[in-house]
Design an enzyme around this catalytic site. Structure first.
Site, PDB file in Angstrom:
ATOM      1  N   ASN A 132       7.181   9.972   1.816  1.00  0.00           N
ATOM      2  CA  ASN A 132       7.215   8.511   1.831  1.00  0.00           C
ATOM      3  C   ASN A 132       8.585   8.081   1.325  1.00  0.00           C
ATOM      4  O   ASN A 132       8.864   8.156   0.133  1.00  0.00           O
ATOM      5  CB  ASN A 132       6.093   7.973   0.932  1.00  0.00           C
ATOM      6  CG  ASN A 132       6.147   6.468   0.783  1.00  0.00           C
ATOM      7  OD1 ASN A 132       6.837   5.781   1.536  1.00  0.00           O
ATOM      8  ND2 ASN A 132       5.414   5.936  -0.184  1.00  0.00           N
ATOM      9  N   TRP A 133       9.424   7.611   2.256  1.00  0.00           N
ATOM     10  CA  TRP A 133      10.797   7.237   1.871  1.00  0.00           C
ATOM     11  C   TRP A 133      10.889   5.822   1.312  1.00  0.00           C
ATOM     12  O   TRP A 133      11.980   5.382   0.928  1.00  0.00           O
ATOM     13  CB  TRP A 133      11.742   7.393   3.083  1.00  0.00           C
ATOM     14  CG  TRP A 133      12.093   8.815   3.387  1.00  0.00           C
ATOM     15  CD1 TRP A 133      11.711   9.933   2.696  1.00  0.00           C
ATOM     16  CD2 TRP A 133      12.915   9.282   4.472  1.00  0.00           C
ATOM     17  NE1 TRP A 133      12.239  11.067   3.278  1.00  0.00           N
ATOM     18  CE2 TRP A 133      12.986  10.695   4.373  1.00  0.00           C
ATOM     19  CE3 TRP A 133      13.596   8.663   5.516  1.00  0.00           C
ATOM     20  CZ2 TRP A 133      13.707  11.476   5.277  1.00  0.00           C
ATOM     21  CZ3 TRP A 133      14.315   9.438   6.417  1.00  0.00           C
ATOM     22  CH2 TRP A 133      14.369  10.832   6.295  1.00  0.00           C
ATOM     23  N   LYS A 134       9.782   5.107   1.315  1.00  0.00           N
ATOM     24  CA  LYS A 134       9.751   3.748   0.753  1.00  0.00           C
ATOM     25  C   LYS A 134      10.916   2.918   1.301  1.00  0.00           C
ATOM     26  O   LYS A 134      11.246   3.040   2.465  1.00  0.00           O
ATOM     27  CB  LYS A 134       9.766   3.807  -0.783  1.00  0.00           C
ATOM     28  CG  LYS A 134       8.738   4.795  -1.330  1.00  0.00           C
ATOM     29  CD  LYS A 134       8.530   4.676  -2.813  1.00  0.00           C
ATOM     30  CE  LYS A 134       7.606   5.800  -3.263  1.00  0.00           C
ATOM     31  NZ  LYS A 134       7.079   5.592  -4.587  1.00  0.00           N
TER      32      LYS A 134
ATOM     33  N   HIS B 189      -1.371   2.002  -0.263  1.00  0.00           N
ATOM     34  CA  HIS B 189      -0.454   2.588  -1.250  1.00  0.00           C
ATOM     35  C   HIS B 189      -0.411   1.692  -2.494  1.00  0.00           C
ATOM     36  O   HIS B 189      -0.458   0.467  -2.379  1.00  0.00           O
ATOM     37  CB  HIS B 189       0.950   2.740  -0.655  1.00  0.00           C
ATOM     38  CG  HIS B 189       1.846   3.568  -1.520  1.00  0.00           C
ATOM     39  ND1 HIS B 189       2.485   3.037  -2.628  1.00  0.00           N
ATOM     40  CD2 HIS B 189       2.170   4.872  -1.482  1.00  0.00           C
ATOM     41  CE1 HIS B 189       3.182   4.000  -3.217  1.00  0.00           C
ATOM     42  NE2 HIS B 189       3.007   5.125  -2.549  1.00  0.00           N
TER      43      HIS B 189
ATOM     44  N   GLU C 232       1.841   0.684  -4.361  1.00  0.00           N
ATOM     45  CA  GLU C 232       2.880  -0.359  -4.394  1.00  0.00           C
ATOM     46  C   GLU C 232       2.463  -1.568  -3.566  1.00  0.00           C
ATOM     47  O   GLU C 232       2.815  -2.696  -3.872  1.00  0.00           O
ATOM     48  CB  GLU C 232       4.223   0.233  -3.938  1.00  0.00           C
ATOM     49  CG  GLU C 232       4.807   1.122  -5.035  1.00  0.00           C
ATOM     50  CD  GLU C 232       5.609   2.305  -4.542  1.00  0.00           C
ATOM     51  OE1 GLU C 232       6.054   2.308  -3.383  1.00  0.00           O
ATOM     52  OE2 GLU C 232       5.778   3.262  -5.327  1.00  0.00           O
TER      53      GLU C 232
ATOM     54  N   GLU D 252      -3.621   9.232  -5.499  1.00  0.00           N
ATOM     55  CA  GLU D 252      -2.357   9.023  -6.195  1.00  0.00           C
ATOM     56  C   GLU D 252      -2.607   8.208  -7.455  1.00  0.00           C
ATOM     57  O   GLU D 252      -2.640   6.970  -7.412  1.00  0.00           O
ATOM     58  CB  GLU D 252      -1.386   8.243  -5.292  1.00  0.00           C
ATOM     59  CG  GLU D 252      -1.076   8.944  -3.988  1.00  0.00           C
ATOM     60  CD  GLU D 252       0.253   8.473  -3.427  1.00  0.00           C
ATOM     61  OE1 GLU D 252       1.165   9.307  -3.349  1.00  0.00           O
ATOM     62  OE2 GLU D 252       0.391   7.291  -3.111  1.00  0.00           O
TER      63      GLU D 252
ATOM     64  N   GLY E  78       6.169   8.055  -9.237  1.00  0.00           N
ATOM     65  CA  GLY E  78       7.550   7.720  -9.586  1.00  0.00           C
ATOM     66  C   GLY E  78       7.861   7.800 -11.069  1.00  0.00           C
ATOM     67  O   GLY E  78       8.908   7.332 -11.507  1.00  0.00           O
TER      68      GLY E  78
ATOM     69  N   SER F  61       4.597  12.280  -8.374  1.00  0.00           N
ATOM     70  CA  SER F  61       5.618  13.151  -8.977  1.00  0.00           C
ATOM     71  C   SER F  61       5.498  14.619  -8.541  1.00  0.00           C
ATOM     72  O   SER F  61       5.702  15.527  -9.364  1.00  0.00           O
ATOM     73  CB  SER F  61       5.609  13.012 -10.497  1.00  0.00           C
ATOM     74  OG  SER F  61       5.911  11.670 -10.857  1.00  0.00           O
TER      75      SER F  61
ATOM     76  N   GLY G 196       7.075  11.046  -2.822  1.00  0.00           N
ATOM     77  CA  GLY G 196       8.028   9.941  -2.800  1.00  0.00           C
ATOM     78  C   GLY G 196       9.421  10.441  -3.156  1.00  0.00           C
ATOM     79  O   GLY G 196      10.153  10.970  -2.315  1.00  0.00           O
ATOM     80  N   GLY G 197       9.781  10.319  -4.426  1.00  0.00           N
ATOM     81  CA  GLY G 197      11.135  10.624  -4.900  1.00  0.00           C
ATOM     82  C   GLY G 197      11.703  11.946  -4.408  1.00  0.00           C
ATOM     83  O   GLY G 197      12.842  12.004  -3.914  1.00  0.00           O
TER      84      GLY G 197
END
Ligand code: PEP
Length: 250
Positions: free
Chosen positions: A8-10, A97, A99, A170, A176, A214, A235-236
């Site tokens: 997930n590159w957001k 998600h 966010e 999640e 994150g 993470s 993600g990150g």
């Protein structure tokens, strides 16, 4: 069921950065990618075409959308439809998600309508759920996960083909933050989700459950080895090919 390694590159990456990373991911992994593993890149909309052109001719590499609006088309300024995602080569999309739930304020009825519209259009849905730290401390994990599943998936038919629905667990406090859920926490949450899926769907035992929060090169192999973990949502650590490739091949 193939193990799914999803990125997930957001809201990160320009065109050039995204295209370079996608190429590095493909070059760095396609020769060694096990037959039972699928790689999914979920870039920002601006990169769907560029990343799709690189990945989609390759077996076991897929493209997904981070979001869509639950309508075929219409006067919804700033939104994108499931049909438009499919048109650019997406086979998957995220719904729920954390966010989008917590920053963009998406509520369960809206999420349920997105799941329904996405499935009807032909997208595979990755439905994300997870408890906040306060909910965890209050001992409400089961209650929160169960109600997120019940409410978000209330419109889905019992006989849905298992490959069309994936759940991503999640924990909000692990996204994150560098904080990963412990093995016991993951096992417990995934077992609970598996039981719920088996009760609710004819093929709930075959639906994938991903862990997200993470995930890094040094914890991916362990997480992927746990019971009822059928992949990871990253993600990150997916933003750099160097780290994401290690997770893909972990
Ligand atoms: C995510 O965005 O779904 C996620 C799990 O992020 P991170 O890996 O950075 O925690």
């Amino acid at each position: 069921m193939k193990t799914l390694i999803a990125a997930n590159w957001k809201m990160f990456k320009t065109w050039e950065e995204g295209v370079i990373t996608a190429r590095e991911i493909l070059v760095g992994t396609h020769k060694d990618l096990p037959e039972d593993r699928e790689v999914l890149i979920i870039p920002p909309f601006t990169l769907l075409k560029g990343v799709g052109e690189i990945l989609l001719s390759q077996k076991n590499y897929s493209l997904g959308g981070q979001n869509f609006y639950p309508a075929k088309e219409g006067a919804f300024t700033g939104e994108i439809s499931p049909v438009q995602l499919l048109d650019l080569g997406c086979s998957y999309a995220l719904v729920g998600h954390s966010e989008r739930r917590h920053i963009l304020g998406e509520k369960s009825d809206f999420l349920a309508s997105k799941v329904k519209a996405g499935l009807e259009a032909g997208l595979k849905i990755i439905f994300c759920i997870g408890e906040t730290l306060e909910e965890r401390k209050a001992g409400k994990i089961k209650e929160v996960l169960t109600s997120q599943l019940e409410e978000g998936l209330k419109e889905v038919e019992k006989n849905l083909a298992p490959e069309l629905l994936t759940i991503a667990y999640e924990p909000v406090w692990a996204i994150g933050t560098g904080e990963v859920a412990g093995e016991e926490d993951i096992l417990e949450a995934h077992a609970l989700i598996r039981d719920w899926l088996k009760n609710r769907f004819a093929s709930g035992d075959k639906m994938r459950i991903l862990y997200g929060g993470s995930v890094k090169p040094d914890n991916a192999a362990k997480i992927l080895s746990l019971d009822n973990v059928n992949g990871v949502l990253v993600g990150g650590a997916s933003l750099k090919a160097e780290s994401f490739n290690q997770i893909i091949l972990a």
